[in-house]
Write a protein that holds these residues in place. Sequence first.
Motif, short mmCIF file in Angstrom:
data_model
loop_
_atom_site.label_atom_id
_atom_site.label_comp_id
_atom_site.label_asym_id
_atom_site.label_seq_id
_atom_site.Cartn_x
_atom_site.Cartn_y
_atom_site.Cartn_z
N GLU A 22 0.32 -1.17 -0.13
CA GLU A 22 -0.11 0.12 -0.18
C GLU A 22 0.50 1.37 0.03
O GLU A 22 0.67 2.02 -0.27
N GLU A 23 2.42 1.36 0.42
CA GLU A 23 2.89 2.47 0.89
C GLU A 23 3.19 2.70 -0.71
O GLU A 23 3.59 3.78 -0.76
N ARG A 24 3.72 1.10 -0.81
CA ARG A 24 4.48 1.27 -2.26
C ARG A 24 3.47 2.21 -3.78
O ARG A 24 4.06 3.16 -3.70
N LYS A 77 3.26 6.10 -3.29
CA LYS A 77 4.62 6.71 -3.15
C LYS A 77 4.34 6.63 -4.73
O LYS A 77 4.51 7.53 -5.20
N GLU A 78 4.15 5.61 -5.61
CA GLU A 78 3.69 5.87 -7.04
C GLU A 78 3.31 7.07 -7.46
O GLU A 78 2.62 8.13 -8.28
N GLU A 79 1.55 7.56 -6.90
CA GLU A 79 0.67 7.92 -6.94
C GLU A 79 1.24 9.24 -7.35
O GLU A 79 1.13 9.67 -7.91
N GLU A 80 1.78 9.47 -5.90
CA GLU A 80 2.26 10.32 -5.75
C GLU A 80 3.41 11.28 -6.49
O GLU A 80 3.43 12.79 -7.09
N LYS A 90 4.56 14.64 -10.98
CA LYS A 90 5.55 14.85 -12.35
C LYS A 90 3.96 15.36 -13.40
O LYS A 90 4.41 16.21 -14.47
N HIS A 91 2.56 15.49 -13.23
CA HIS A 91 1.76 15.52 -14.25
C HIS A 91 1.10 17.26 -13.83
O HIS A 91 1.34 17.67 -15.09
N GLU A 92 1.01 17.20 -12.48
CA GLU A 92 0.98 19.07 -12.24
C GLU A 92 2.52 19.95 -13.02
O GLU A 92 2.18 21.02 -13.55
N LYS A 93 3.83 19.18 -12.88
CA LYS A 93 5.13 19.71 -13.95
C LYS A 93 4.96 19.92 -15.20
O LYS A 93 5.10 20.87 -15.79
N GLU A 94 4.08 19.15 -16.13
CA GLU A 94 4.36 19.09 -17.05
C GLU A 94 2.65 19.86 -17.42
O GLU A 94 2.92 20.57 -18.56
N GLU A 95 1.80 20.23 -16.74
CA GLU A 95 0.61 21.36 -16.79
C GLU A 95 1.26 22.84 -16.43
O GLU A 95 0.77 24.02 -17.70
N MET A 96 2.06 22.30 -16.01
CA MET A 96 2.75 24.05 -15.75
C MET A 96 3.76 24.13 -17.06
O MET A 96 3.03 25.55 -17.35
N GLU A 97 3.97 23.29 -17.35
CA GLU A 97 5.14 23.76 -18.09
C GLU A 97 4.64 23.91 -19.49
O GLU A 97 4.52 24.90 -19.87
N ARG A 98 3.65 23.03 -19.81
CA ARG A 98 2.76 23.80 -20.80
C ARG A 98 1.76 24.93 -21.17
O ARG A 98 2.26 25.56 -22.17
N LEU A 99 1.53 25.69 -20.00
CA LEU A 99 0.73 26.47 -20.20
C LEU A 99 1.74 27.83 -19.92
O LEU A 99 1.53 28.53 -20.38
N GLU A 100 2.86 27.42 -19.94
CA GLU A 100 3.77 28.69 -19.49
C GLU A 100 4.17 28.81 -20.90
O GLU A 100 4.38 30.54 -21.64
N ILE A 101 4.07 27.80 -21.93
CA ILE A 101 4.41 28.08 -23.40
C ILE A 101 3.67 28.49 -23.70
O ILE A 101 3.75 29.65 -24.87
N GLN A 102 1.87 27.85 -23.52
CA GLN A 102 1.19 28.61 -24.45
C GLN A 102 1.00 30.17 -23.70
O GLN A 102 0.82 31.32 -24.99
N ARG A 103 1.37 30.54 -23.01
CA ARG A 103 1.54 31.98 -22.35
C ARG A 103 2.51 32.96 -23.53
O ARG A 103 2.33 34.21 -23.58
N ILE A 104 4.10 32.33 -23.41
CA ILE A 104 4.96 32.91 -24.32
C ILE A 104 4.18 32.97 -25.62
O ILE A 104 4.94 33.66 -26.01
#
Length: 794
Positions: A147-149, A152-155, A160-174
């Motif tokens: 369960e702990e493992r 951890k994988e879900e977290e 990773k998904h939040e980071k990719e989404e922020m990068e995508r939004l930043e590219i769109q803004r630029i």
Amino acid sequence: MPHPVVPGQSILHRLQTPRSGKQKKTSLRLHSRTFRHSTAIKASDRSDSGVRQHRGRAGVGVRQPVREGGGAPHGRAPARLRGLAREDLRPFPWAPVGGACRPDNAGAFVHKLRAQVWPTTEAVLAAEWKKKKITKAERLKQLQEEEERRQKEEEEARVKHEKEEMERLEIQRIEKEKWHQLEAKDLERRHEELEELYLLEGCFPEAEKLKRGTRLLAQLIEKLKLILLETPPYDLEDKNIKQYQGSILELQELLHLKFNIATEILLRQASTLADLDSGNMEKVIQDENVTLYMWANLKKNPRYRSVRFSETQTGFEIPRILATSDIALRLLHTHYDHVTPLRPVPASLQERTATVTDFVKEEVKNEEAAISKELQEEGKQRENESNSVHEEETKFEEQGDSEVQMGVGQEESEATKGELEMKLLSETVLSAQLLLIENANEKPCFFEDNEVDLCQFTTLGGVYHLDILELPPQCKPMKGWMIVEILKEGLRKYIYPPETTEDVETENAFPPIEVTLEVQENVIFFEDPVVARWDGEGKHWQTDGISNVSYKSEERLLTFSLETFGPVTLIQDTHINMPFQSWELRPLDVNKVLLTVTTVFTEIQIQIKENLCMLASIKLNNKKHSSILEGKWMTPISFICALKEAGLNIFPSGYSHFYVVINYKDPLVELKAYRQLALLSSAFAFGWSKWNTVCNSKKVIVKLMEHLTEEPIQKPNWTLLMFSGDRAQRLKINENSETFSEALKEETEFHSTLYHMVEDFASKKAMEKIRSASCQFIDSVCYMLLSTRLLSYS
């Protein structure tokens, strides 16, 4: 001889195999040995756990001690081997080979076998036992770790998904910010670029001025039809169009009258021109544009019903009633069409062109009046400001200055007037060019069921005038004179079938006449031609009254049956080569380009230079096809007419969109694109793009590449450009991309015109070629693009 031992073969199998001679004796010995071996094993089963009794050569009741380690005694097989089949007791390297199987040998055999199988079984059982002895606490611990493992994988995945989404939004803004900056930059310089484009497009009114001068030189009446086609609508008034068309009709009637007179003179002399074999007259007279076939029935032989003109396949199969009548058959093949009525200019077009012409004239008059009034006011003001002192001397000087100033003013007014005229002429030309690509709002109506729709079909190969004529009185020699009776009514037609058939008993006395024609070699039919006959009353072509049509394409022979004689023509679908599959416009030399249009059936290459066009090559089904048009330079209008008459129609009309599925584009966007492509054609190659069908009707997409050599580039590096009439941009995608996108190519900008867009990356040599291009050349390229409408019909 011992029985051969085969690896993997059981003892019983070897015993059951038939043998002969010595082999049988050997098999008996082996059989007895095996029997005693199996007997010893069975006896060991009946012994107890302590001391086991063995029956054998050692005697009955002999007690054998149990072997150390719990093994089975000699002659006793372990319990796990008791179920083995006899054929599974295979020979072992350590088994006794010869002699009887003694009890001690059997025990050794079983002991050895146990030693090999038992340890493996014990290890497997031990492993299974250990698995079963896991405690509940250990199981809970394992579940907790799993369960702990998982958490951890879900977290990690969420972060990773939040980071990719922020990068995508930043590219769109630029990208959005960069897009707005480019749009602002484009708006700032739009006025300047449009003014420069206006100066560059000054070549169109200049070319029109030259064409006007050329048209004034064409005074011969034979060229009236061509002048009607070449002259833009705004230069012709309605009364002039009617006058020219009336002159053309009068010429056609006069020409037909001359043909009748020539036929009558020829038929009067038929008896002197009779063939020695048949006794009938047969004559073929051929010219560049006309071929005349004449046959006169002088002998009236009912068995002579097949008429074939010598050295040709053209002829008739006539019924018996005609074979016995005083008739003549005439086939006049004109390579042109003087039967189809001239198309009237649409009323909407006349109103529009008249409005444009009146607007131009009114603007010029207003400007002239304003300039004249301004000059008069300036002259009065100078007179009022003159000094009374030194009146005469000052008057003289002022008069000189006034004359100089008046001269300068007149020059300025002339220049202003010229600029105004060119500006108005430019607007007029633009309006006339727009009329070439506008689609008609309504489809033409046809009332007859069998009437040929001339917007959908085109007559090809000229017209075949088929006539049955009454044979006129023949010339008779008399005392050195030729006496001939001349009829007042001239040449008379023979009515077939007759209007009244009361005297005729049978119903099939007037069957259809079979006609065989040779199709003109210079005309290309992509499908079997359709035969149409002229209806003199309705003044249109129709397809009824024609039967048994067959066409031999290799021999170019067309055979059909005709109920009544009259003008006949061949028709083909006007849009058989539309829509186009691809196209390319490529520079060749100074003021010279090559336009290639590829259709389902053919590939046509057209060269354009200055104000002339030429057919460079034709391919039919990927094979070279020769044509008399190749190598002949003509004006664009004459060239288009010649291609249409040859069956190579790649020029849509205002009604074509009713018969062809097209990629509709806004007419104004399409017009601006053609004009600017023509401006750049001397240094850049353009081509068809599949993405042009994906974008909306307000935008066009073409391939673009700088091209400064005559030879085609082996590995072209195409760039995609998108143009909407007031914005040009290079696209990030290419022709091989999987999906369409309007994304701007990296490090490029928006521009208001194609000229300024290519200026960002074009070489100096390319820009010099563009600026030095001839105005007549640019106008011819533009006219050919407007006539083919490649952006809408590809």
